[in-house]
Design an enzyme around this catalytic site. Structure first.
Site, PDB file in Angstrom:
ATOM      1  N   ASP A  26       0.877  -1.166   0.000  1.00 27.45           N
ATOM      2  CA  ASP A  26       0.000   0.000   0.000  1.00 27.45           C
ATOM      3  C   ASP A  26       0.916   1.218   0.000  1.00 27.45           C
ATOM      4  O   ASP A  26       1.519   1.552   1.012  1.00 27.45           O
ATOM      5  CB  ASP A  26      -0.896  -0.026   1.253  1.00 27.45           C
ATOM      6  CG  ASP A  26      -1.697   1.262   1.443  1.00 27.45           C
ATOM      7  OD1 ASP A  26      -1.623   2.163   0.583  1.00 27.45           O
ATOM      8  OD2 ASP A  26      -2.400   1.367   2.471  1.00 27.45           O
ATOM      9  N   LYS A  83       3.053  11.169  -3.509  1.00 26.77           N
ATOM     10  CA  LYS A  83       2.036  10.477  -4.309  1.00 26.77           C
ATOM     11  C   LYS A  83       1.166  11.474  -5.087  1.00 26.77           C
ATOM     12  O   LYS A  83       0.685  11.184  -6.169  1.00 26.77           O
ATOM     13  CB  LYS A  83       1.171   9.632  -3.376  1.00 26.77           C
ATOM     14  CG  LYS A  83       0.138   8.746  -4.061  1.00 26.77           C
ATOM     15  CD  LYS A  83      -0.496   7.826  -3.036  1.00 26.77           C
ATOM     16  CE  LYS A  83      -1.572   6.945  -3.641  1.00 26.77           C
ATOM     17  NZ  LYS A  83      -2.117   6.026  -2.631  1.00 26.77           N
ATOM     18  N   GLU A 189      -7.194   0.566  -4.694  1.00 25.89           N
ATOM     19  CA  GLU A 189      -7.251   0.482  -3.228  1.00 25.89           C
ATOM     20  C   GLU A 189      -8.585  -0.060  -2.712  1.00 25.89           C
ATOM     21  O   GLU A 189      -8.592  -0.948  -1.856  1.00 25.89           O
ATOM     22  CB  GLU A 189      -6.912   1.852  -2.621  1.00 25.89           C
ATOM     23  CG  GLU A 189      -5.425   2.173  -2.774  1.00 25.89           C
ATOM     24  CD  GLU A 189      -5.074   3.647  -2.586  1.00 25.89           C
ATOM     25  OE1 GLU A 189      -5.953   4.426  -2.174  1.00 25.89           O
ATOM     26  OE2 GLU A 189      -3.919   4.014  -2.880  1.00 25.89           O
ATOM     27  N   ASP A 211     -12.766   5.545   2.430  1.00 27.29           N
ATOM     28  CA  ASP A 211     -11.337   5.612   2.770  1.00 27.29           C
ATOM     29  C   ASP A 211     -10.924   7.052   3.088  1.00 27.29           C
ATOM     30  O   ASP A 211     -10.748   7.870   2.188  1.00 27.29           O
ATOM     31  CB  ASP A 211     -10.520   5.052   1.590  1.00 27.29           C
ATOM     32  CG  ASP A 211      -9.006   5.053   1.862  1.00 27.29           C
ATOM     33  OD1 ASP A 211      -8.568   5.642   2.876  1.00 27.29           O
ATOM     34  OD2 ASP A 211      -8.271   4.466   1.044  1.00 27.29           O
TER      35      ASP A 211
HETATM   36  P1  ADP Z   1      -2.941   7.625   3.722  1.00 25.40           P
HETATM   37  O1  ADP Z   1      -3.882   6.639   3.144  1.00 25.40           O
HETATM   38  O2  ADP Z   1      -3.210   9.051   3.286  1.00 25.40           O
HETATM   39  O3  ADP Z   1      -1.510   7.265   3.563  1.00 25.40           O
HETATM   40  P2  ADP Z   1      -3.569   6.708   6.448  1.00 25.40           P
HETATM   41  O4  ADP Z   1      -4.688   5.822   6.095  1.00 25.40           O
HETATM   42  O5  ADP Z   1      -2.339   6.115   6.989  1.00 25.40           O
HETATM   43  O6  ADP Z   1      -3.215   7.743   5.287  1.00 25.40           O
HETATM   44  O7  ADP Z   1      -4.165   7.759   7.523  1.00 25.40           O
HETATM   45  C1  ADP Z   1      -3.397   8.719   8.158  1.00 25.40           C
HETATM   46  C2  ADP Z   1      -4.285   9.627   8.960  1.00 25.40           C
HETATM   47  O8  ADP Z   1      -5.007   8.874   9.961  1.00 25.40           O
HETATM   48  C3  ADP Z   1      -3.525  10.721   9.702  1.00 25.40           C
HETATM   49  O9  ADP Z   1      -4.148  11.973   9.525  1.00 25.40           O
HETATM   50  C4  ADP Z   1      -3.631  10.265  11.144  1.00 25.40           C
HETATM   51  O10 ADP Z   1      -3.576  11.358  12.060  1.00 25.40           O
HETATM   52  C5  ADP Z   1      -4.997   9.604  11.159  1.00 25.40           C
HETATM   53  N1  ADP Z   1      -5.184   8.723  12.318  1.00 25.40           N
HETATM   54  C6  ADP Z   1      -4.417   7.671  12.683  1.00 25.40           C
HETATM   55  N2  ADP Z   1      -4.856   7.152  13.846  1.00 25.40           N
HETATM   56  C7  ADP Z   1      -5.934   7.903  14.238  1.00 25.40           C
HETATM   57  C8  ADP Z   1      -6.820   7.886  15.384  1.00 25.40           C
HETATM   58  N3  ADP Z   1      -6.659   6.999  16.350  1.00 25.40           N
HETATM   59  N4  ADP Z   1      -7.806   8.824  15.425  1.00 25.40           N
HETATM   60  C9  ADP Z   1      -7.955   9.733  14.457  1.00 25.40           C
HETATM   61  N5  ADP Z   1      -7.155   9.806  13.378  1.00 25.40           N
HETATM   62  C10 ADP Z   1      -6.149   8.907  13.268  1.00 25.40           C
HETATM   63 MG    MG Z   2      -4.434   4.908   2.184  1.00 24.84          MG
END
Ligand code: ADP
Ligand code: MG
Length: 620
Positions: A26, A83, A189, A211
């Site tokens: 991913d 990205k 995705e 998502d």
């Molecule tokens: P991407 O798909 O953009 O790479 P992710 O799916 O890894 O991103 O999500 C990252 C986001 O999720 C960040 O903004 C992070 O702060 C948020 N996040 C992670 N854990 C929590 C939580 N426990 N509560 C709220 N937001 C969260």
């Molecule tokens: Mg993602």
């Protein structure tokens, strides 16, 4: 005596050594992950030092030492959210970045300035992929123990957003090539998320994949039937995610604390806000400490901040349903993906809208990588009993330019891929033997409003009266979402075809040179960098000369003043040339002219500093 294991053909439990090693990756905007399903159920491969999530951040430090992940985050000059730049032209980039972009003259692609030269977004992504692949390789190395046999990674499945266009998909594949990975296929995705939840095993259904990540929101509506996945519609917002939640809290801290926030405190403020946000997913109120200020933020207030943001995601869900002509009652499952769906408020609102419980048992960060791993495992042939077939849709319409700069759509958006469609065209002039074809992507009617993908020509059309020739143009999109176009004149059979090379991808030879040169700078990069540096230096000299003239022009006689002013003009002119040598030459010339001027200014300043002071005072 060895024991023989007897079992039905095709049923024999495989030994670990027999299975091929495949990875699911991913490659996220904020975080990336690698998973594998080669040893049974899918699992995330984490690094012992780092957690499972690898921040999608790269830092090139001066000694050509490349940092990725947490280590890169600590560097002042790190590159994040690359990205968003993949397969994009410099002109497409509208959001603010914390790093400087230079437009590549040859491809129009944005290049990122780093201490070791210009890097393309594709190369930066490749660094992230290399680290993930190394994690995978290390894991399997452990598995085979001390045996000499070293298992190669057979192939990887990399996920991309469902809406990624040709150029963005090609850029992702290019990054994998640079990282020396064999891409089994790109997978969207949402499809990966549905696979992770085993929705393929259900007989039938319409599934929403919601998502919400760090910087982007994607919603997809998929139809599943007997293991066939079809993305019916996609929507979302490329500028909406957890980062926006952070910003509301940052704003609150600023207002409440009345602390004037300086640029160098921004990172600290943002970490503070993010921590508070994460805590508010668990508790009803948090104490926020920033500098010497502290205050309490409860969910009542916090929800007031984020509700408008969440409402935007709901609006996008409504739009996707409308696009697919479905209503809430038609939806059988709602899958939650992305770190930001951990927020109970997000879950509450999504659940209320779809009027049903959500699928959220899997870690929302990991869902996509797990699904990709399952698919990778099937593709390398480990699960030969599975006939899981995945169908995606092309996210934007594909078409061809016709008279009057109009676009004729050949494959409309949201058509299931792989797909092939054809349409017939004709000549518009008597005796016309050449036809040019211009392939476009987009929803608008005019060529100028769509994205140009490729141009090619069909030559050797037998001369006929206008309108007599029949030219069949066929479009084919393969399972990875890559397009090839063919044009054939029907009476003579002359044909011409093109595999669409995205406008902002790397050229084949560029990829090769990047692979070959690996980390050493390409000559082209060096030249561009030198130009940039000379330009900056020239601007500095102009600035300094201007201000010196403003203060002390009276120290020069008329001829000297004229010479310096002319030097200034020549240097300014040379800046328009993009010629590094000329700029350097003019900079040196102006410097030369200013030497006596500088000396005189120094004298006069010393004199005025001495004026009326005793020697001891001046000495101090
Ligand atoms: P991407 O798909 O953009 O790479 P992710 O799916 O890894 O991103 O999500 C990252 C986001 O999720 C960040 O903004 C992070 O702060 C948020 N996040 C992670 N854990 C929590 C939580 N426990 N509560 C709220 N937001 C969260
Ligand atoms: Mg993602």
């Amino acid at each position: 005596m060895a024991l023989l294991n007897i079992s039905e053909p095709g049923q024999s439990p495989r030994r670990k050594q027999d299975s091929k090693h495949a990875l699911g990756i991913d490659l996220g905007t904020t975080n990336s992950l690698v998973a594998s399903a080669s040893e049974g159920g899918p699992f995330i491969i984490s690094d012992s030092k780092e957690s499972a999530l690898l921040p999608s951040v790269v830092a090139y430090s001066n000694d050509e030492n490349i940092l990725v992940g947490q280590a890169a985050l600590k560097s002042n000059e790190h590159i994040s959210s690359v990205k968003r730049l993949m397969g994009r032209g410099a002109g497409d980039i509208k959001h603010e970045l914390s790093y400087t972009l230079v437009e590549s003259e040859s491809s129009g692609m944005p290049l990122i300035e780093t201490p070791v030269g210009l890097k393309s977004p594709v190369e930066v992504s490749a660094e992230i992929l290399k680290v993930l692949a190394a994690r995978g390789a290390k894991h399997f190395e452990k598995e085979v123990g001390n045996e000499e046999e070293q298992k190669e990674i057979e192939g990887v499945v990399i996920t991309v957003p469902a809406y990624f266009d040709e150029a963005q998909r090609q850029a992702t594949k290019d990054a994998a090539r640079i990282a020396d990975l064999n891409v089994l296929r790109l997978l969207s995705e949402p499809t990966a998320a549905a696979v992770a939840y085993g929705l393929d095993k259900k007989l039938e259904g319409n599934v929403i994949i919601f998502d919400l990540g760090g910087g982007t929101f994607d919603v997809s509506l998929m139809h599943l039937e007997k293991g066939v996945f079809e993305v019916l519609a996609t929507g979302g917002d490329t500028a909406l995610g957890g980062d926006d939640f952070d910003r509301t809290i940052m704003q609150w801290i600023k207002t409440e604390s009345k602390i004037e926030i300086k640029q160098n405190h921004l990172a600290e403020l943002s970490t503070c806000a993010r921590n508070a946000k994460h805590d508010l997913s668990e508790t009803d109120a948090v104490e926020v400490n920033f500098a010497d200020w502290s205050g309490e933020l409860d969910i009542g207030k916090y929800y007031q901040f984020i509700d408008p943001l969440i409402d935007r995601t709901i609006k996008a869900c409504r739009r996707v349903l409308r696009d697919a002509s479905m209503s809430i009652e038609d939806i059988t499952d709602v899958v939650m993906v992305g770190g930001s769906t951990r927020s109970p408020r997000v879950q509450e609102k999504v659940q209320d809208f779809f009027k049903q419980p959500l699928l959220n048992e899997l870690d929302p960060d990991q869902v996509v990588a797990l699904g990709a791993a399952i698919q990778a495992d099937i593709l390398v042939g480990n699960k030969y009993d599975s006939d899981l077939l995945l169908l995606d849709v092309n996210p934007l319409s594909l078409g061809i330019e016709t008279m009057g700069s109009l676009v004729e759509k050949i494959i409309p958006r949201n058509t299931t891929i792989p797909v092939s469609r054809a349409q017939e065209f004709t000549t518009f002039k008597d005796g016309q033997t050449v036809m040019s074809l211009h392939v476009l992507q987009g929803e608008r009617e005019l060529v100028e409003d769509c994205r140009s993908l490729a141009k090619f020509e069909l030559r050797g059309i037998p001369p006929m009266v206008a309108g007599a020739a029949v030219i069949r143009v066929s479009f084919q999109v393969d399972a990875d979402g890559l397009l090839s176009v063919e044009a054939e004149e029907q009476s003579s059979g002359v044909k011409s075809s093109i595999v669409v090379k995205p406008s902002f991808g790397l050229e084949e030879k560029e990829i090769e040179s990047v692979i070959r040169a690996s980390h050493s700078e390409a000559e082209h990069d060096r030249d561009l960098r030198r130009l940039k540096e000379n330009e900056v230096e020239a601007l500095r000299i102009i600035e300094a000369t201007d201000s010196a003239l403003a203060q002390d022009a009276e120290l020069l006689d008329a001829d000297e003043l004229k010479a310096i002013q002319e030097g200034l003009i020549s240097l300014q002119e040379s800046l328009k040339s993009a010629d590094a040598d000329l700029i350097q030459q003019q900079s040196e010339a102006l410097n030369e002219l200013s030497v006596t001027f500088a000396a005189r200014r120094m004298d006069s300043q010393i004199k005025s500093a001495f004026k009326g002071k005793k020697l001891e005072e001046v000495d101090r």
